[in-house]
Design an enzyme around this catalytic site. Structure first.
Site, PDB file in Angstrom:
ATOM      1  N   CYS A 263      51.440  23.711   0.545  1.00 58.13           N
ATOM      2  CA  CYS A 263      52.629  23.602   0.413  1.00 58.13           C
ATOM      3  C   CYS A 263      52.570  24.552   1.973  1.00 58.13           C
ATOM      4  CB  CYS A 263      53.576  24.514  -0.792  1.00 58.13           C
ATOM      5  SG  CYS A 263      54.104  23.134  -2.367  1.00 58.13           S
TER       6      CYS A 263
HETATM    7  C1  UDX Z   1      53.646  27.755  -3.581  1.00 59.14           C
HETATM    8  C2  UDX Z   1      54.679  28.166  -4.083  1.00 59.14           C
HETATM    9  O1  UDX Z   1      54.242  29.772  -5.238  1.00 59.14           O
HETATM   10  C3  UDX Z   1      55.764  27.478  -4.839  1.00 59.14           C
HETATM   11  O2  UDX Z   1      56.941  28.539  -4.768  1.00 59.14           O
HETATM   12  C4  UDX Z   1      56.344  26.605  -4.100  1.00 59.14           C
HETATM   13  O3  UDX Z   1      57.023  26.008  -4.133  1.00 59.14           O
HETATM   14  C5  UDX Z   1      55.140  25.899  -3.723  1.00 59.14           C
HETATM   15  O4  UDX Z   1      54.186  26.036  -2.836  1.00 59.14           O
HETATM   16  P1  UDX Z   1      51.679  26.455  -4.896  1.00 59.14           P
HETATM   17  O5  UDX Z   1      50.985  26.339  -3.786  1.00 59.14           O
HETATM   18  O6  UDX Z   1      51.310  25.497  -5.703  1.00 59.14           O
HETATM   19  O7  UDX Z   1      53.451  27.053  -5.167  1.00 59.14           O
HETATM   20  O8  UDX Z   1      50.247  28.047  -5.428  1.00 59.14           O
HETATM   21  P2  UDX Z   1      50.553  29.241  -5.608  1.00 59.14           P
HETATM   22  O9  UDX Z   1      50.646  29.930  -6.393  1.00 59.14           O
HETATM   23  O10 UDX Z   1      51.450  30.149  -4.295  1.00 59.14           O
HETATM   24  O11 UDX Z   1      49.280  30.175  -4.521  1.00 59.14           O
HETATM   25  C6  UDX Z   1      49.610  29.074  -2.640  1.00 59.14           C
HETATM   26  C7  UDX Z   1      47.933  30.121  -2.424  1.00 59.14           C
HETATM   27  O12 UDX Z   1      48.043  31.579  -2.468  1.00 59.14           O
HETATM   28  C8  UDX Z   1      46.660  29.415  -3.050  1.00 59.14           C
HETATM   29  O13 UDX Z   1      45.719  29.035  -2.384  1.00 59.14           O
HETATM   30  C9  UDX Z   1      46.307  30.435  -3.766  1.00 59.14           C
HETATM   31  O14 UDX Z   1      44.836  31.231  -3.779  1.00 59.14           O
HETATM   32  C10 UDX Z   1      46.908  32.160  -2.718  1.00 59.14           C
HETATM   33  N1  UDX Z   1      47.175  33.437  -2.499  1.00 59.14           N
HETATM   34  C11 UDX Z   1      48.475  33.626  -3.941  1.00 59.14           C
HETATM   35  C12 UDX Z   1      47.021  34.143  -2.331  1.00 59.14           C
HETATM   36  O15 UDX Z   1      45.771  34.483  -1.683  1.00 59.14           O
HETATM   37  N2  UDX Z   1      47.274  35.499  -2.992  1.00 59.14           N
HETATM   38  C13 UDX Z   1      48.288  35.413  -3.580  1.00 59.14           C
HETATM   39  O16 UDX Z   1      48.447  37.116  -3.728  1.00 59.14           O
HETATM   40  C14 UDX Z   1      48.280  35.189  -4.058  1.00 59.14           C
END
Ligand code: UDX
Length: 423
Positions: A263
């Site tokens: 995403c």
């Molecule tokens: C995301 C959005 O959170 C969600 O609302 C949307 O509908 C789809 O995209 P997702 O991609 O499934 O969800 O996972 P998410 O938990 O958001 O993490 C995305 C990425 O960001 C991961 O690689 C995670 O490791 C990274 N991340 C997340 C960070 O590097 N730091 C953070 O503080 C949070």
């Protein structure tokens, strides 16, 4: 109500199961025959916490998967939940949206009842109006007073998708008229959440801007982290203080190896590409992606500073999916790290509790281990890429390594021998 859902992937399958849990009857259309039969036999084709239990409760009762569109004319609402992967130039590939719209339109040709077509897929603003509506109306030979159109984005995190569906921060409903919006809003009856009623394009943009904002927070935390690293300051201490400002919030300020998944990279690129097509120069969005492109390679730079030339070195990489609690390796930050290690002549011993097979499909030239200890055996260094709780428990297993060089791309270890990418 009777709901048809087109697309049995992360969004479509989770939406199907949760709408069934809310008391609706689901006709899930999935063109992949194996996926459809797996769903009907309550064998989830993807890993999601709680999915297996709910699927066995609803499969073949109030949720049936099929490969054909004929059941649409018997339903009240159809959700489009197909993928919108990025094209090479970063713009959204809308071919699956278009073909789904045409198929829905032809399925509605002989339908004599009011029907609402709802876009749940993440699409560039303007898509519902300019692509979905004309395709459905043309194929169905019906008018706009017989078919309503709504845009209702999802905000599901992989690994937490059921929890996020059943506990939304808000329900966004974009429509031009009250009637179709009211019908879609009524489907969520039973969920306690504020409802945002707005226009269709605004709803499409709310989704894009939400993901771009979350990605921006992460790249901001990573950039501050990179500065803190040079100062010998722990960015997690810094963000703990920053996040206590209610206007900022502590969420999504965890610095590390960058964001991955199907995403954030896709949606930031999609918004960036849309901006350019409209004559805007998206300076900030470009830098969000640029920070994210470089961030994982800092793991390899740090590793080289610690152990020198990587040729013939044995490197354990723990964590292969784009985050913990999922088997999804799409855009995982482990990909550029492993590719760089292989390019520099290192041999990589990889392990992920869920994503070994997903990564093997993308990178066959890596040794996939059954557990962390196997990967750590005689390793010259170890890179921790995701926050699996089991990684946080590792301690004496590190004694299996030839040299105890541990670099964290996510803050997870309890043992203090590790060095962080930004801490
Ligand atoms: C995301 C959005 O959170 C969600 O609302 C949307 O509908 C789809 O995209 P997702 O991609 O499934 O969800 O996972 P998410 O938990 O958001 O993490 C995305 C990425 O960001 C991961 O690689 C995670 O490791 C990274 N991340 C997340 C960070 O590097 N730091 C953070 O503080 C949070």
């Amino acid at each position: 109500m009777k709901i048809s859902i087109v697309g049995g992937g992360y969004v479509g399958l989770i939406s199907s199961i949760c709408f069934a849990e809310l008391g609706h009857c689901i006709n899930l259309i999935e063109i992949d025959v194996e996926k459809a039969s797996a769903i009907n036999s309550a064998k989830p084709p993807i890993y999601e916490k709680g999915l297996e239990e709910l699927l066995s409760k609803h499969a073949r009762r109030d949720l049936t998967a099929t490969t054909d569109y004929s059941g649409i004319s018997e339903s009240d609402v159809t959700f489009i939940c197909v993928g919108t992967p990025p094209n090479h130039d970063g713009s959204a590939d809308l071919s699956m949206i278009e073909s789904a719209s045409r198929s829905i339109g032809s399925a509605l040709k002989d339908c004599d009842r009011y029907h609402v077509v709802t876009v749940k897929s993440t699409v560039p603003p303007g898509t519902t109006q300019n692509l979905v509506m004309p395709a459905v109306l043309k194929e169905s030979c019906r008018s706009q007073c017989e078919i309503g159109f709504v845009m209702n984005p999802e905000f599901l995190r992989e690994g937490l998708a059921i929890q996020d569906f059943m506990n939304p921060d808000r329900i966004v409903i974009g429509s031009t008229d009250g009637r179709e919006g009211d019908i879609v809003q009524s489907l969520y009856c039973g969920l306690e959440a504020p409802v945002v009623r707005t226009g269709i394009a605004a709803a499409e943009m709310i989704k894009y801007a939400s993901n771009a904002m979350l990605a921006t927070k992460i790249s901001f935390a990573n950039e501050v982290g990179n500065i803190c690293k040079r100062l010998g300051v722990d960015v997690y201490e810094v963000m703990r203080g920053v996040g206590m400002d209610h206007r900022i919030s502590p969420h999504f300020l965890n610095a590390g190896a960058g964001f991955g998944g199907s995403c954030f990279p896709k949606d930031v690129s999609g918004l960036l590409s849309l901006a350019k097509s409209l004559g805007e120069d998206p300076i900030l969005l470009k830098s969000v992606l640029e920070v994210n492109e470089h961030q994982p390679l800092r793991m390899v730079e740090l590793l080289q500073r610690r152990i020198g030339d990587l040729k013939d070195k044995r490197i354990a990489v723990l964590g292969l999916a784009f985050k913990n609690d999922t088997d999804d390796a799409r855009e995982s930050r482990s990909l550029p790290v492993i590719e760089s290690l292989l390019m520099k002549g290192a041999s990589v011993f990889a392990y992920d509790p869920k994503a070994n097979e997903s990564m093997r499909k993308i990178l066959p030239g890596v040794l996939y281990c059954r557990n962390a200890s196997e990967a750590l055996m005689s390793a010259d260094a170890c890179l921790i890429m995701t926050e699996w709780p089991e990684f946080g428990q590792l301690d004496e297993e590190f004694d299996l390594m030839r040299s105890k060089v541990i670099i964290e791309g996510r803050r997870i270890l309890s043992c203090r021998d590790a060095e962080g990418i930004c801490w």
